[in-house]
Design a protein around this motif. Structure first.
Motif, PDB file in Angstrom:
ATOM      1  N   GLY A 174      11.159 -50.559   0.298  1.00  0.00           N
ATOM      2  CA  GLY A 174      12.352 -50.543   1.145  1.00  0.00           C
ATOM      3  C   GLY A 174      13.617 -50.487   0.316  1.00  0.00           C
ATOM      4  O   GLY A 174      13.818 -51.303  -0.574  1.00  0.00           O
ATOM      5  N   LYS A 175      14.471 -49.484   0.582  1.00  0.00           N
ATOM      6  CA  LYS A 175      15.720 -49.332  -0.164  1.00  0.00           C
ATOM      7  C   LYS A 175      16.698 -48.535   0.678  1.00  0.00           C
ATOM      8  O   LYS A 175      16.319 -47.876   1.666  1.00  0.00           O
ATOM      9  CB  LYS A 175      15.452 -48.649  -1.501  1.00  0.00           C
ATOM     10  CG  LYS A 175      14.697 -47.323  -1.402  1.00  0.00           C
ATOM     11  CD  LYS A 175      14.329 -46.794  -2.766  1.00  0.00           C
ATOM     12  CE  LYS A 175      13.506 -45.502  -2.662  1.00  0.00           C
ATOM     13  NZ  LYS A 175      13.137 -44.983  -4.006  1.00  0.00           N
ATOM     14  N   PRO A 176      17.997 -48.563   0.317  1.00  0.00           N
ATOM     15  CA  PRO A 176      19.005 -47.898   1.156  1.00  0.00           C
ATOM     16  C   PRO A 176      18.847 -46.389   1.245  1.00  0.00           C
ATOM     17  O   PRO A 176      19.203 -45.800   2.265  1.00  0.00           O
ATOM     18  CB  PRO A 176      20.320 -48.274   0.463  1.00  0.00           C
ATOM     19  CG  PRO A 176      20.016 -49.490  -0.330  1.00  0.00           C
ATOM     20  CD  PRO A 176      18.592 -49.354  -0.765  1.00  0.00           C
ATOM     21  N   SER A 177      18.342 -45.754   0.199  1.00  0.00           N
ATOM     22  CA  SER A 177      18.182 -44.299   0.242  1.00  0.00           C
ATOM     23  C   SER A 177      16.905 -43.898  -0.494  1.00  0.00           C
ATOM     24  O   SER A 177      16.462 -44.598  -1.413  1.00  0.00           O
ATOM     25  CB  SER A 177      19.393 -43.599  -0.388  1.00  0.00           C
ATOM     26  OG  SER A 177      19.454 -43.863  -1.781  1.00  0.00           O
ATOM     27  N   GLU A 178      16.348 -42.781  -0.124  1.00  0.00           N
ATOM     28  CA  GLU A 178      15.075 -42.346  -0.719  1.00  0.00           C
ATOM     29  C   GLU A 178      15.232 -41.921  -2.167  1.00  0.00           C
ATOM     30  O   GLU A 178      14.260 -41.964  -2.938  1.00  0.00           O
ATOM     31  CB  GLU A 178      14.500 -41.180   0.096  1.00  0.00           C
ATOM     32  CG  GLU A 178      14.081 -41.556   1.497  1.00  0.00           C
ATOM     33  CD  GLU A 178      13.303 -40.457   2.185  1.00  0.00           C
ATOM     34  OE1 GLU A 178      12.287 -40.018   1.609  1.00  0.00           O
ATOM     35  OE2 GLU A 178      13.718 -40.045   3.288  1.00  0.00           O
ATOM     36  N   ASP A 179      16.446 -41.518  -2.577  1.00  0.00           N
ATOM     37  CA  ASP A 179      16.631 -40.949  -3.910  1.00  0.00           C
ATOM     38  C   ASP A 179      16.893 -41.995  -4.988  1.00  0.00           C
ATOM     39  O   ASP A 179      16.800 -41.690  -6.182  1.00  0.00           O
ATOM     40  CB  ASP A 179      17.799 -39.957  -3.885  1.00  0.00           C
ATOM     41  CG  ASP A 179      17.541 -38.799  -2.936  1.00  0.00           C
ATOM     42  OD1 ASP A 179      16.355 -38.459  -2.746  1.00  0.00           O
ATOM     43  OD2 ASP A 179      18.517 -38.267  -2.370  1.00  0.00           O
ATOM     44  N   SER A 180      17.250 -43.209  -4.620  1.00  0.00           N
ATOM     45  CA  SER A 180      17.595 -44.229  -5.619  1.00  0.00           C
ATOM     46  C   SER A 180      16.374 -45.064  -5.987  1.00  0.00           C
ATOM     47  O   SER A 180      15.395 -45.116  -5.239  1.00  0.00           O
ATOM     48  CB  SER A 180      18.712 -45.128  -5.081  1.00  0.00           C
ATOM     49  OG  SER A 180      18.329 -45.692  -3.836  1.00  0.00           O
ATOM     50  N   TRP A 181      16.430 -45.702  -7.182  1.00  0.00           N
ATOM     51  CA  TRP A 181      15.393 -46.611  -7.669  1.00  0.00           C
ATOM     52  C   TRP A 181      13.981 -46.035  -7.437  1.00  0.00           C
ATOM     53  O   TRP A 181      13.246 -46.480  -6.532  1.00  0.00           O
ATOM     54  CB  TRP A 181      15.510 -47.976  -7.000  1.00  0.00           C
ATOM     55  CG  TRP A 181      16.843 -48.610  -7.250  1.00  0.00           C
ATOM     56  CD1 TRP A 181      17.304 -49.123  -8.406  1.00  0.00           C
ATOM     57  CD2 TRP A 181      17.888 -48.753  -6.282  1.00  0.00           C
ATOM     58  NE1 TRP A 181      18.600 -49.591  -8.252  1.00  0.00           N
ATOM     59  CE2 TRP A 181      18.984 -49.374  -6.938  1.00  0.00           C
ATOM     60  CE3 TRP A 181      18.040 -48.417  -4.936  1.00  0.00           C
ATOM     61  CZ2 TRP A 181      20.181 -49.672  -6.298  1.00  0.00           C
ATOM     62  CZ3 TRP A 181      19.222 -48.705  -4.303  1.00  0.00           C
ATOM     63  CH2 TRP A 181      20.272 -49.327  -4.967  1.00  0.00           C
TER      64      TRP A 181
END
Length: 712
Positions: free
Chosen positions: A129-136
């Motif tokens: 789970g994260k704010p955007s698919e491209d980060s981390w």
């Protein structure tokens, strides 16, 4: 088991607005089933600072505290060893606290730390789970594709409590995993600083401060009930911390101890939700807390023998009677928490502690110019920095040594400033200032906390709240006060001879002077007066009046029928059907005083004579009722002043003369007759003559007690 319960609703969000809002950190405090306060914190750093002060204050007061936090204290079994090489959950706490960063705006590096955790595990996850698919890239955007074989997705306690969320979920509500990463560092610091025991990882016997994991979902039914019945305008998080803290603190020791049963052996590593499996118990307790009656703390009733004098006592000296009341009575009023705007005149139920120092930062006491002091003798010239410091407008740049800054009254001292010179003592051309020294370091400034420091007791339990108290509480960040409900005092007149003012009076009848006098006295003293009317000399009728009064009031004052004659029905009925003590006090006026209990309600049977009724109320009933209202025992302030009269008094009884002050001397009413009601209006106070013999001539010092000393 605990004196205080604190519940924290944690958040992983960035800084929230000044106005109270959801998804912030909310802290709820309760004691013995009473919600003391709910605290809104904009950031985790603000919450940690508040908790630091709170725990220190509770420890100093000797109170045992349970602090519940609504995020997981551990991960599923096997997680700790994979990440740290140990099965110790505190190894995870330490690992996380060493890596997480957090600032005053709530900005943090939790996703970078989560990425490092995921790198310690084979395959995808376990955190997701994260704010955007491209980060981390190490963190999956969704849970799909993650295989929980090395560690389980949910802990045993999550299953027992039927919690829907997983400690591995970092984004998309509920973000329990992010709360965990942002909460454990705070707990690690606080537990070390305050020697907290963490349940169920450690033995909590003998611990003054205990940390436990909680889940507001266990009282979801009560929260919904509260929001649907009067709390709809409140923030849900605030309601949750209030009800859960109340529910836990209101449990008896036996029920409380059952919550600390952690049946799973994995709990020593995974942690356990306090009360998992006991949701019905907690929800029922929380529902009780939603009603007004159960949101207050009620003290135990008085004992039936509280007025009983030692065997063999006949005539009772005034001081002995007062000491007996002081030692045998206690508060009978319930406790409630009110905002400052509604607390005036109420009695504080507990000490009030400053939540913030006043002033919060060093500041200037004058308009002028600030610099680093001291200033030497002779002419001084200092260049000015650009800008100025004003109240409510911080100056964010340090003032270099040898420079000055324009500064206005109340402004926080900028870095590099510790001394202020008055603008009247300065010549300024807009670029520099000139003045004559010397000027000592710290001149015209106020130190942080010089009025009150954070954590100080600023108002003591038992104090009646004044307008000045409200100013002090507000200045130190206190928004609500735990206060006693007003003491409800009923006034009942007895006697066939009494008629109401304005009614026709037959021969042998008199107008009732006592009831209007006593009701007015009670109102001026801060009690809640309740008119119980008058009762004829019929014991069945009198019993009916007392039965009805006992359901409405906390204390009953009656006048008339307090002696031992044929028509003294009040003392007779108390003796027959209640608990009654006939006090013969060595006092003039007002020897007979009937004290008793009627269905658990204390009764003060005053003499029927208005002068004696008033004197007995001021000397005995007033301090006793103050104590029952929760206030400190009050001794009226008297003043030694020269007499303007002559009197010779025999030993044996204490006397109170109606008196007033004129031209620096005390004069007394021309007649001592206890039937002279006009003397009460003429007087401005009482002269107290001691138990022994006295011979007073003009100029002899006497003790004058103004009516104001009795709260009139």
């Amino acid at each position: 088991m605990f004196d205080t319960v604190l519940i924290a609703d944690w958040s992983a969000a960035t800084r929230k607005p000044v106005k109270e809002s959801k998804d912030a950190v909310w802290l709820g405090v309760a004691r013995a089933g009473l919600a003391v306060e709910q605290v809104y914190c904009r950031t985790r750093l603000e919450a940690e600072a508040w908790l630091e002060t709170f725990f220190a204050s509770e420890r100093s007061a000797g109170r045992k505290v349970l602090a519940g936090f609504d995020f997981p204290f551990g991960y599923p079994q096997g997680f700790a060893r994979q990440l740290t090489g140990q099965d110790d959950p505190f190894a995870v706490w330490q690992w996380v606290s060493q890596r997480i960063t957090d600032d005053e705006k709530g900005q943090n590096n939790r996703f970078a730390v989560a990425s490092e955790i995921n790198r310690a595990f084979p395959g995808a996850g376990p955190l997701w789970g994260k704010p955007s698919e491209d980060s981390w890239p190490e963190i999956p955007y969704r849970k799909s594709g993650i295989i929980y074989d090395l560690v389980a997705e949910r802990r045993k306690t999550d299953l027992a409590a039927k919690a829907a969320s997983s400690c591995f979920q970092l984004f998309f509500n509920p973000t329990v995993g992010s709360q965990l990463l942002m909460g454990l560092p705070t707990l690690e610091r606080l537990r070390k600083r305050h020697q907290a025991a963490v349940w169920p990882f450690q033995d909590i016997d003998g611990a003054q401060l205990v940390f436990a994991e909680v889940w507001p979902g266990l009282i979801e039914g009560a929260v919904k009930h509260a929001l649907a019945n009067g709390a709809a305008e409140e923030i849900r998080d605030k309601v949750q911390v209030r009800l859960l803290s109340q529910a836990l603190s209101g449990l008896d020791e036996r029920a409380f101890s059952t919550l600390f049963d952690a049946p799973s052996s994995e709990a020593k590593e995974e942690a356990w939700i306090l009360g998992a499996g006991c949701g019905q118990l907690l929800d029922r307790q929380a529902r009780l807390a939603t009603t007004e009656a159960d949101m207050t703390l009620a003290p135990p009733p008085l004992r039936n023998d509280c007025f009983a004098l030692p065997a063999g006592v006949d005539w009772t000296p005034v001081d002995d009677a007062l000491a007996h009341l002081r030692d045998r009575l206690h508060p009978v009023t319930a406790v409630e928490t009110l905002p400052l705007s509604l607390a005036l005149g109420r009695v504080l139920a507990e000490d009030v502690v400053a939540r913030r120092s006043n002033p919060p930062q060093p500041n200037t006491a004058v308009d002028g110019y600030g610099f680093a002091g001291p200033a030497a003798d002779g002419a001084q010239v200092l260049p000015l920095v650009a800008g100025r410091a004003a109240a409510g407008q911080t100056y964010d740049h340090p003032v270099p040594a040898g420079y000055a800054i324009r500064i206005l009254t109340g402004a926080a001292l900028p870095e590099g400033v510790d001394t202020v010179i008055l603008e009247e003592d300065v010549t300024c051309d807009g670029a520099k200032i000139a003045f004559n020294g010397p000027l000592k370091q710290g001149a015209n400034t106020r130190k942080a906390g010089e009025d009150a420091a954070e954590g100080d007791v600023i108002l003591s339990k038992g104090r009646v709240v004044t307008p000045a108290d409200l100013a002090l509480a507000s200045a130190t960040g206190v928004s609500h006060l735990a206060v006693r409900k007003p003491l409800r005092v009923g006034v009942l007149s007895t006697g066939d001879e009494l008629v109401e003012p304005g009614e026709p009076a037959a021969a042998g009848q008199i107008f009732d002077a006592n009831r209007p006098m006593l009701l007015a006295l009670l109102a001026t003293m801060g009690f809640e007066p309740i008119d119980l009317g008058k009762a004829e000399d019929d014991r069945a009728v009198l019993r009916g009046h007392l039965d009805a009064a006992a359901e409405r009031v906390d204390v009953i004052l009656t006048s008339g029928g307090a002696s031992a004659g044929d028509e003294d029905h009040m003392s007779a009925i108390l003796r027959e059907h209640g608990a009654m003590e006939q006090w013969r006090i060595a006092l003039k006026p007002g020897r007979p005083l009937a004290l008793g209990m009627w269905q658990g309600t204390p009764v003060f049977g005053l003499p029927g004579n208005p002068v004696a009724a008033m004197v007995c109320t001021l000397i005995f009933a007033r301090p006793a009722m103050g104590l029952m209202a929760g206030a400190d025992w009050q001794v009226p302030q008297g003043f030694e002043l020269p007499a303007a009269f002559s009197k010779r008094k025999k030993p044996g009884r204490r006397e109170y003369l109606r008196a007033r002050l004129r031209n620096g001397q005390v004069e007394v009413f021309k007649s001592e007759g206890s039937g002279r009601v006009s003397s009460l209006s003429w007087a401005e106070g009482l002269v107290e003559l001691p138990d022994g013999a006295v011979d007073i001539t003009p100029g002899t010092p006497v003790r004058f007690i103004p009516y104001a000393s009795f709260g009139m």
